[in-house]
Scaffold this active site. Structure first.
Site, PDB file in Angstrom:
ATOM      1  N   CYS A  23      86.576   1.812  39.574  1.00 52.45           N
ATOM      2  CA  CYS A  23      86.636   2.681  40.746  1.00 52.45           C
ATOM      3  C   CYS A  23      85.375   3.528  40.750  1.00 52.45           C
ATOM      4  CB  CYS A  23      87.903   3.529  40.730  1.00 52.45           C
ATOM      5  SG  CYS A  23      88.016   4.647  39.321  1.00 52.45           S
TER       6      CYS A  23
ATOM      7  N   HIS B 279      79.199  25.591   2.239  1.00 50.67           N
ATOM      8  CA  HIS B 279      79.745  26.243   3.436  1.00 50.67           C
ATOM      9  C   HIS B 279      80.363  27.575   3.021  1.00 50.67           C
ATOM     10  CE1 HIS B 279      81.858  26.788   7.249  1.00 50.67           C
ATOM     11  NE2 HIS B 279      81.148  25.771   7.728  1.00 50.67           N
TER      12      HIS B 279
END
Length: 699
Positions: free
Chosen positions: A25, A621
């Site tokens: 479409c 971290h």
């Protein structure tokens, strides 16, 4: 291995053998699969250029691409592996058995026939969306010229335009006048009949000679259901004469009946004469049936639905203006908006204006505003994939009025968006309702380009702007992701950036090392010594040095070493990023655990990627979710590309700032390339100090 997005998509949906048919479409690839269980949803959504994926009932599967869908569709069909696959019609018996199965996959639920109904409506309109969009821009241009006083009110009764402007009018009228023929073609094709036969059947009642029958001898005016209609006797039966221009319900009903008749005729007529007699008998039955019965039923059915909505609007334009934008976010994913689009067209034909598109614009712009909020966050979060998705979706929305890329690519994937978007819908609807409603005399797509087509332009402009801004602000303020989704993304992003930095740092260091070795420079000796401070060779009896070499990673900070599973984050704690250990810090300075290069140093100070000389790629971290502090309480000492030795300070942080913000201080130390080693094990858990052994990595 797939080398293009088209090939990747085909592989992810189960390969060419799993594709029964493929269409597209305006924004989506539409697969009819043989077995939807073979689809790898996560892989599909990760393919570059894919905005999202939507499983549906009956082994249907949609891949949202956006404006580039035609190119991707062509690329897929051009693949050698697709030769003879997915290009033909699906076997009817197999399709029927598929449709009969109930599957809890699609957004419309478990009822297969309901899913098929809305798929029928969707496929009847979607191929002509481009023509409708183009026509709507011509209409907007005419409305703008009238607003600026260049031409008179082009659509007012009794107004005659100059031939030049009449010609411009024809550019959009051609689409809407012949819309029933376009719908008939698509709908007939969808039900498995010859689309040109469906086109021809509808063309009969569109002929000027058909409407000219109202002037024939014996024609009479009668009143039916409160409307004056013209009938003319044909073979002794009254034929109702309507103007079928712009009508969409008659061709839809005609195609439904034609599909049943077509299948029945193919069952009873021998195959060798089907080409002649199936179309002939279908036309022989359907042309009179459409002219005498189906056409008038379609006209009255459409008029009935339009009158129902008109009555609600007349009763309370305020309520109507609020309900429509709040309902559309749920109607569009279900396909329920297609019948409403048909009613809009009918309103313009019968009333001369439409009252639905104005409130609908509030929903569309709230949708686009939420997408803009996602785009803003993705820029700040360095989320390249979402930035690409949101940019394409926002462009399709603001310029084309198409909401599917936003819905399927973003909004339906993140549940936090819908409540914030609905607030924008409510605000826009309230403004339109308080202002007394908005009308338009043309069917247009609600985009930036079509704002001049609405009356009043000022009221509509204020409403859609408010809807856009409110939805965007709420998404930016509260984020579209849950804390867990945000943490998972940030961890994956940091890992990717660290790996990318390590790769570039390694590539840059290789020529320098080769030059130093070739020139016999004395700088090689200190480098070797520095590497030795972070590396220990453990000799194992009977093993060569290459096999038995082990790398010792030092602790980057004082604290208590704990198992990685203790980290309160599913990405780190689950080992998704790689193996390693975590530290509950007692110190406040993070140092390099060995000699190497800084591959990535976040400006916020919360994460560092290192490529050690030993070949280990390390991620440190500092805390969990500390990126949200945006660097507050962190003093970064290094930058990407810097050379570091064991003990070189990387960052100093203020514990009180992190603790006051409520973020855990636990610091994962991850070996990103753990797959390249035989084992990665902690030396031991418990108290540790910066520089003391923390991990042993064996090759």
């Amino acid at each position: 291995m797939a080398t293009s997005p088209a090939e990747s998509i085909v592989d992810a949906v189960g390969g060419p053998a799993n594709i029964a048919s493929l269409t597209h479409c305006a924004t989506r690839l539409r697969f009819q699969l043989k077995d939807a269980a073979n689809v790898d949803q996560a892989t599909v959504e990760a393919i570059p250029g894919v905005l999202g994926a939507v499983p549906q009932a009956g082994d249907r599967y949609q891949v949202v691409i956006g404006g580039a869908v035609q190119n991707v569709y062509n690329d897929i069909n051009a693949l050698p592996a697709m030769a003879g696959a997915g290009g033909g019609a699906v076997d009817e018996d197999d399709a029927d058995s598929i449709k009969a199965r109930e599957r809890a996959k699609g957004p419309r639920g478990k009822v297969a026939w309901l899913d098929s109904l809305f798929e029928f409506l969707s496929d009847s309109f979607r191929p002509i969306l481009g023509a409708l969009l183009g026509a709507s821009l011509f209409i907007t241009f005419m409305a703008l010229m009238a607003t600026l006083g260049v031409i008179p009110a082009w659509n007012a009764p009794g107004v005659t335009l100059e031939p030049s402007w009449q010609f411009v009018n024809l550019m959009w009228q051609c689409v809407f006048i012949f819309l029933p023929l376009m719908v008939a073609y698509n709908a007939a094709k969808k039900v498995g009949a010859d689309p040109w036969v469906g086109f021809s059947i509808m063309a009969v009642v569109m002929l000027p000679q058909f409407t000219g029958l109202r002037d024939a001898e014996g024609a009479q005016q009668i009143t039916f259901l409160g409307s004056d209609i013209t009938t003319v006797p044909v073979f002794g039966m009254p034929l109702t004469i309507f103007d079928y221009s712009s009508q969409v319900f008659p061709p839809l009903l005609m195609a439904g009946a034609l599909g049943l008749l077509w299948k029945g005729l193919r069952k009873v007529i021998p195959e060798n004469i089907q080409l002649i007699f199936v179309p002939f008998l279908a036309m022989l039955v359907m042309i009179p049936l459409t002219a005498f019965l189906i056409g008038p039923i379609g006209v009255y059915a459409g008029a009935g639905l339009a009158n129902l909505l008109s009555s609600i609007n007349d009763f309370s334009p305020f309520i109507f203006a609020i309900v429509i934008p709040l309902a559309y976010p749920f109607m569009v994913p279900l396909g329920l908006h297609w019948p409403i689009n048909a009613i809009m067209l009918l309103n313009i034909q019968t009333l001369g204006y439409d009252f639905i598109q104005g409130p609908m614009g509030a929903w569309n712009f709230a949708c686009f505003g939420a997408t803009a909020g996602v785009l803003w966050i993705s820029w700040r979060a360095r989320d390249k994939q979402m930035r690409q998705t949101a940019t394409g979706a926002l462009a399709a929305g603001l310029l084309g009025g198409i909401s599917e890329p936003s819905l399927y690519g973003i909004h339906l994937r993140f549940k936090r968006i819908y409540p914030r978007m609905l607030v924008g819908c409510l605000v826009g609807g309230l403004i339109i309702g308080i202002g007394g409603g908005v009308r338009t005399q043309a069917f247009v797509f609600t985009s930036l380009l079509t704002i001049p087509a609405f009356d009043s332009v000022v009221l509509y402009g204020i409403a859609v702007l408010a809807a856009f801004v409110v939805a965007m602000a709420l998404v930016i303020f509260s984020d579209y992701r849950t804390p867990e989704q945000r943490a998972e993304f940030e961890a994956q992003r940091d890992k990717a950036e660290a790996k990318a930095g390590a790769t570039s740092a390694g590539a840059a260091a290789a020529p320098a090392a080769a030059a130093a070795a070739g020139s016999g420079s004395s700088t090689a000796a200190p480098a070797q010594t520095a590497q030795g401070t972070a590396t220990a060779t453990l000799d194992k009896p009977g093993a060569t040095d290459e096999v038995s070499a082990a790398i010792e990673i030092a602790s980057p900070i004082d604290g208590t070493a704990v198992a990685l599973s203790e980290v309160p984050d599913p990405v780190f704690g689950g080992g998704v990023m790689g193996p390693g250990v975590a530290i509950e810090p007692t110190g406040s300075t993070v140092v390099s655990p060995g000699a190497g290069t800084v591959a990535a140093a976040q400006p916020t100070g919360h994460a560092f990627g290192l490529e050690l000389d030993s070949g280990v790629e390390l991620l440190i971290h500092v805390g969990i979710d500390t990126v949200n502090l945006k660097g507050e309480g962190f003093e970064v000492h290094v930058a990407a590309g810097d050379r570091v030795e064991q003990g070189t300070p990387l960052v100093t942080f203020d514990r009180s700032v992190i603790e006051k913000a409520g973020y855990p201080l636990i610091t994962p130390v991850i070996v990103l390339n753990g797959d390249a080693f035989a084992t990665v094990d902690p030396v031991g858990l418990g108290a540790t100090t910066a520089g003391s052994p923390l991990l042993v990595v064996e090759k």
